[in-house]
Design a protein around this motif. Sequence first.
Motif, mmCIF file in Angstrom:
data_model
loop_
_atom_site.group_PDB
_atom_site.id
_atom_site.type_symbol
_atom_site.label_atom_id
_atom_site.label_comp_id
_atom_site.label_asym_id
_atom_site.label_seq_id
_atom_site.Cartn_x
_atom_site.Cartn_y
_atom_site.Cartn_z
ATOM 1 N N ASP A 108 0.708 -1.023 0.051
ATOM 2 C CA ASP A 108 0.467 0.046 0.320
ATOM 3 C C ASP A 108 0.674 1.378 -0.258
ATOM 4 O O ASP A 108 0.527 2.151 0.683
ATOM 5 C CB ASP A 108 -0.731 0.147 1.239
ATOM 6 C CG ASP A 108 -1.975 -0.696 0.724
ATOM 7 O OD1 ASP A 108 -2.462 -1.356 0.052
ATOM 8 O OD2 ASP A 108 -3.122 -1.100 2.255
ATOM 9 N N ARG A 109 2.333 1.138 -0.487
ATOM 10 C CA ARG A 109 2.946 1.695 -0.650
ATOM 11 C C ARG A 109 3.665 3.088 0.809
ATOM 12 O O ARG A 109 3.452 4.725 1.328
ATOM 13 C CB ARG A 109 2.542 3.285 -1.454
ATOM 14 C CG ARG A 109 2.707 2.716 -3.064
ATOM 15 C CD ARG A 109 1.931 3.538 -4.019
ATOM 16 N NE ARG A 109 1.366 2.834 -5.424
ATOM 17 C CZ ARG A 109 1.665 3.227 -6.517
ATOM 18 N NH1 ARG A 109 1.532 4.860 -6.998
ATOM 19 N NH2 ARG A 109 1.114 2.992 -7.430
ATOM 20 N N ARG A 110 3.750 1.775 2.052
ATOM 21 C CA ARG A 110 3.271 2.964 3.725
ATOM 22 C C ARG A 110 4.387 2.053 4.164
ATOM 23 O O ARG A 110 4.219 2.394 4.591
ATOM 24 C CB ARG A 110 1.840 3.458 3.755
ATOM 25 C CG ARG A 110 1.708 1.973 4.318
ATOM 26 C CD ARG A 110 -0.396 2.493 4.626
ATOM 27 N NE ARG A 110 -1.232 0.811 5.048
ATOM 28 C CZ ARG A 110 -0.751 0.262 5.961
ATOM 29 N NH1 ARG A 110 -0.005 0.422 7.137
ATOM 30 N NH2 ARG A 110 -1.545 -1.111 6.730
ATOM 31 N N ILE A 111 3.981 1.016 3.818
ATOM 32 C CA ILE A 111 5.132 -0.110 4.361
ATOM 33 C C ILE A 111 6.372 -1.052 3.203
ATOM 34 O O ILE A 111 5.607 -1.271 2.605
ATOM 35 C CB ILE A 111 4.354 -1.088 5.070
ATOM 36 C CG1 ILE A 111 3.405 -0.211 6.146
ATOM 37 C CG2 ILE A 111 5.120 -2.003 6.663
ATOM 38 C CD1 ILE A 111 2.803 -1.366 6.925
ATOM 39 N N ALA A 112 7.310 -0.941 4.092
ATOM 40 C CA ALA A 112 8.151 -1.668 2.797
ATOM 41 C C ALA A 112 9.355 -2.714 3.618
ATOM 42 O O ALA A 112 10.045 -2.759 4.829
ATOM 43 C CB ALA A 112 9.113 -0.671 2.128
ATOM 44 N N LEU A 113 9.650 -3.820 3.614
ATOM 45 C CA LEU A 113 10.007 -4.983 3.694
ATOM 46 C C LEU A 113 11.859 -5.263 3.308
ATOM 47 O O LEU A 113 11.985 -5.540 2.126
ATOM 48 C CB LEU A 113 9.796 -6.425 4.270
ATOM 49 C CG LEU A 113 8.770 -6.634 5.849
ATOM 50 C CD1 LEU A 113 8.346 -5.089 6.049
ATOM 51 C CD2 LEU A 113 8.877 -7.951 5.482
ATOM 52 N N LEU A 114 12.356 -5.041 4.072
ATOM 53 C CA LEU A 114 13.986 -5.193 2.838
ATOM 54 C C LEU A 114 14.759 -6.308 4.037
ATOM 55 O O LEU A 114 14.417 -6.208 4.878
ATOM 56 C CB LEU A 114 14.601 -3.492 3.242
ATOM 57 C CG LEU A 114 14.071 -2.952 2.204
ATOM 58 C CD1 LEU A 114 14.739 -1.538 2.672
ATOM 59 C CD2 LEU A 114 14.003 -2.908 0.683
ATOM 60 N N PRO A 115 16.194 -6.734 3.427
ATOM 61 C CA PRO A 115 16.046 -7.760 4.163
ATOM 62 C C PRO A 115 17.991 -7.505 4.950
ATOM 63 O O PRO A 115 17.766 -6.163 4.123
ATOM 64 C CB PRO A 115 17.183 -8.486 2.606
ATOM 65 C CG PRO A 115 17.192 -7.929 2.166
ATOM 66 C CD PRO A 115 16.082 -6.900 1.894
#
Length: 324
Positions: free
Chosen positions: A210-217
């Motif tokens: 939703d262009r508000r939360i991002a997950l990165l390694p």
Amino acid sequence: MLQSLGVSLKAETVYRAALQHQHHGVSALATTTGLTETEVRTALDELAELALLKPSAQVDGKLRPVSPDVGLAKLLASAEAQVALQQAKMKEARAEIAAITAEHQRAWPFDGAIRLDGLDAIRSRLEELQRTAEFECLSLNPGGAHKPEARQTAGPLNEEALKRGVTIRAVCQDSFRNNSDTLAYARWLVELGSEMRSVPAVPIQMVIVDRRIALLPVQPDDPRAGALEVRSPAIVAALHALFEQVWENGLPFGQQVPRDETGCTPAERELLQGAAAGDTDETAARKLGVSLRTVRRMMSQLMERLDAASRFQAGVNAAKRGWL
């Protein structure tokens, strides 16, 4: 059908017959309904427990059917009361979930990041995000074949999100097309309504909801080690721009991998660019999501086409010929 009121199908059949033939005994009811006498007796016991049959005032030991507007209305009122009670419980549960969610969200720093340690924590959070996504899930997926357990977990969640109208767009590496199971899973997702594209090398593993939360390694070379959940609008916007750039250059799923005017595929061009930059075979294999053996075979073929004696010379000759 009265099953929603707790009346079995056989009991309903006997009840309807008894209403029409109030003087029928067990044997006659069996003939009328097509049931056995044992089944009729069982149904009569059930109807008596539900107060749809009452003792006759005229004949001792005989039961009479209770009028539907009395007996069934009573059962309906009881069922409605149960539904109302359940709805009240659901309302309380919904309010409790909202309260817990609000407490959880207050624990998040506005511009910071929360670390998710280990694969279990990552998958649990992804399940939460997929279930609560409102309009969009985007992902960059480096590597080749997807693990079976990951597909088994993500499949139902993706299907549920798509049915809710959530847009799912994913970018994978071209090498995923070499694995039949992953290819079948991708084909299934696309048939459900998701969109997939592939590129020779995906820059980083990433999920945006939703262009508000991002997950990165936490460690790009080991996604299983953990992830960072980022909510900073500025950072998420930058990551979204990266996704769109990679998406724009991707090949839609279902299309054949193209070759340019030099006869190179995008993966071969990526390999040559890495060779010119001094990448080792191991580095190239990791970037392309293929085996070391595959990289060496591709490089050997390119060196032959470019009349090169080394990987570095292949990169230089490719640049001279305008391949890069």
